[in-house]
Scaffold this motif. Sequence first.
Motif, PDB file in Angstrom:
ATOM      1  N   VAL A   1      26.964  32.178  21.195  1.00 49.06           N
ATOM      2  CA  VAL A   1      26.525  30.843  21.020  1.00 49.06           C
ATOM      3  C   VAL A   1      27.659  29.780  21.487  1.00 49.06           C
ATOM      4  CG1 VAL A   1      25.299  28.762  19.921  1.00 49.06           C
ATOM      5  CG2 VAL A   1      24.851  31.254  19.399  1.00 49.06           C
ATOM      6  N   GLU A   2      27.459  28.787  22.454  1.00 52.45           N
ATOM      7  CA  GLU A   2      28.492  27.791  23.181  1.00 52.45           C
ATOM      8  C   GLU A   2      27.894  26.672  23.157  1.00 52.45           C
ATOM      9  OE1 GLU A   2      31.105  28.065  27.352  1.00 52.45           O
ATOM     10  OE2 GLU A   2      28.972  28.728  27.329  1.00 52.45           O
ATOM     11  N   THR A   3      28.560  25.847  22.770  1.00 50.46           N
ATOM     12  CA  THR A   3      28.222  24.063  23.137  1.00 50.46           C
ATOM     13  C   THR A   3      29.305  23.561  24.181  1.00 50.46           C
ATOM     14  OG1 THR A   3      29.556  23.456  21.163  1.00 50.46           O
ATOM     15  CG2 THR A   3      27.603  24.101  20.706  1.00 50.46           C
ATOM     16  N   VAL A   4      28.507  22.833  24.744  1.00 53.66           N
ATOM     17  CA  VAL A   4      29.225  22.057  25.809  1.00 53.66           C
ATOM     18  C   VAL A   4      28.659  20.583  26.033  1.00 53.66           C
ATOM     19  CG1 VAL A   4      29.304  22.246  28.471  1.00 53.66           C
ATOM     20  CG2 VAL A   4      28.886  24.231  27.192  1.00 53.66           C
ATOM     21  N   THR A   5      29.876  19.789  26.165  1.00 54.18           N
ATOM     22  CA  THR A   5      29.795  18.344  26.302  1.00 54.18           C
ATOM     23  C   THR A   5      30.241  18.132  27.722  1.00 54.18           C
ATOM     24  OG1 THR A   5      29.832  18.022  23.934  1.00 54.18           O
ATOM     25  CG2 THR A   5      30.207  16.248  25.400  1.00 54.18           C
ATOM     26  N   LEU A   6      29.361  17.607  28.730  1.00 49.39           N
ATOM     27  CA  LEU A   6      29.701  17.111  30.016  1.00 49.39           C
ATOM     28  C   LEU A   6      29.844  15.824  30.071  1.00 49.39           C
ATOM     29  CD1 LEU A   6      27.925  20.119  32.021  1.00 49.39           C
ATOM     30  CD2 LEU A   6      30.403  19.884  31.446  1.00 49.39           C
ATOM     31  N   CYS A   7      30.657  15.190  30.747  1.00 48.62           N
ATOM     32  CA  CYS A   7      30.689  13.842  31.128  1.00 48.62           C
ATOM     33  C   CYS A   7      31.216  13.342  32.284  1.00 48.62           C
ATOM     34  CB  CYS A   7      31.582  12.903  30.035  1.00 48.62           C
ATOM     35  SG  CYS A   7      31.628  11.280  30.402  1.00 48.62           S
ATOM     36  N   GLU A   8      30.556  12.778  33.317  1.00 53.45           N
ATOM     37  CA  GLU A   8      30.995  12.601  34.717  1.00 53.45           C
ATOM     38  C   GLU A   8      30.973  10.822  35.172  1.00 53.45           C
ATOM     39  OE1 GLU A   8      30.064  13.520  39.344  1.00 53.45           O
ATOM     40  OE2 GLU A   8      29.413  15.250  37.566  1.00 53.45           O
ATOM     41  N   PRO A   9      32.195  10.463  34.951  1.00 54.75           N
ATOM     42  CA  PRO A   9      32.474   9.192  34.994  1.00 54.75           C
ATOM     43  C   PRO A   9      31.933   8.635  36.350  1.00 54.75           C
ATOM     44  CG  PRO A   9      34.351   9.957  33.878  1.00 54.75           C
ATOM     45  CD  PRO A   9      33.459  11.110  34.112  1.00 54.75           C
ATOM     46  N   THR A  10      31.443   7.437  36.335  1.00 54.77           N
ATOM     47  CA  THR A  10      31.249   6.859  37.742  1.00 54.77           C
ATOM     48  C   THR A  10      32.493   6.441  38.639  1.00 54.77           C
ATOM     49  OG1 THR A  10      30.427   4.788  36.809  1.00 54.77           O
ATOM     50  CG2 THR A  10      28.748   6.589  37.415  1.00 54.77           C
ATOM     51  N   ASP A  11      33.255   6.097  37.880  1.00 53.47           N
ATOM     52  CA  ASP A  11      34.470   5.319  38.713  1.00 53.47           C
ATOM     53  C   ASP A  11      35.701   5.450  37.465  1.00 53.47           C
ATOM     54  OD1 ASP A  11      34.156   3.304  36.619  1.00 53.47           O
ATOM     55  OD2 ASP A  11      33.317   2.155  37.981  1.00 53.47           O
TER      56      ASP A  11
ATOM     57  N   ARG B   1      37.412   2.958  35.632  1.00 48.93           N
ATOM     58  CA  ARG B   1      37.230   2.251  34.746  1.00 48.93           C
ATOM     59  C   ARG B   1      36.330   2.948  33.640  1.00 48.93           C
ATOM     60  NH1 ARG B   1      33.400  -2.191  33.240  1.00 48.93           N
ATOM     61  NH2 ARG B   1      34.563  -3.414  31.618  1.00 48.93           N
ATOM     62  N   ALA B   2      35.194   3.553  34.248  1.00 46.75           N
ATOM     63  CA  ALA B   2      34.533   4.189  33.228  1.00 46.75           C
ATOM     64  C   ALA B   2      34.880   5.424  32.539  1.00 46.75           C
ATOM     65  CB  ALA B   2      33.131   4.760  33.927  1.00 46.75           C
ATOM     66  N   ARG B   3      35.930   6.053  33.412  1.00 47.05           N
ATOM     67  CA  ARG B   3      36.522   7.142  32.889  1.00 47.05           C
ATOM     68  C   ARG B   3      37.509   6.909  31.790  1.00 47.05           C
ATOM     69  NH1 ARG B   3      41.146   9.215  32.594  1.00 47.05           N
ATOM     70  NH2 ARG B   3      42.279   7.620  33.807  1.00 47.05           N
ATOM     71  N   ARG B   4      38.258   5.573  32.030  1.00 43.41           N
ATOM     72  CA  ARG B   4      39.254   5.252  30.972  1.00 43.41           C
ATOM     73  C   ARG B   4      38.630   4.853  29.892  1.00 43.41           C
ATOM     74  NH1 ARG B   4      41.588   2.451  35.454  1.00 43.41           N
ATOM     75  NH2 ARG B   4      40.635   0.550  34.697  1.00 43.41           N
ATOM     76  N   ARG B   5      37.546   4.180  29.819  1.00 46.08           N
ATOM     77  CA  ARG B   5      36.632   3.726  28.858  1.00 46.08           C
ATOM     78  C   ARG B   5      36.213   4.890  28.050  1.00 46.08           C
ATOM     79  NH1 ARG B   5      33.285  -1.553  29.711  1.00 46.08           N
ATOM     80  NH2 ARG B   5      32.971  -1.274  27.550  1.00 46.08           N
TER      81      ARG B   5
END
Length: 67
Positions: A15-25, A27-31
Motif C-alpha cells: 500500500v502506497e500513499t502519494v501526494t502530488l502538487c503541480e503549481p501553476t507558476d 509564486r504558487a510553488r513558493r507559497r
Amino acid sequence: MEWRLHELDEHRTFVETVTLCEPTDERARRRFALYWGVIRIGSGIIRHDRLRAVERRALASLSASRP
C-alpha cells in the motif's frame, strides 16, 4: 492524497500513499513550499496512522478467515 495498491502475490499487497502538487507558476510553488513546510510533519503522522490502521484491519481480516 492518493492510495495505490500493488499486489505482490496472492497474500500480500503493498500500500502506497502519494501526494502530488503541480503549481501553476513560481509564486504558487513558493507559497505551497511554505505551506508544506508547516504541515508536513502532521501530514506524515496522519498518513502513517492510516497505513497502520489498514495493516491492522488486513491482519484482523486474515485471522478471522483462517480456521
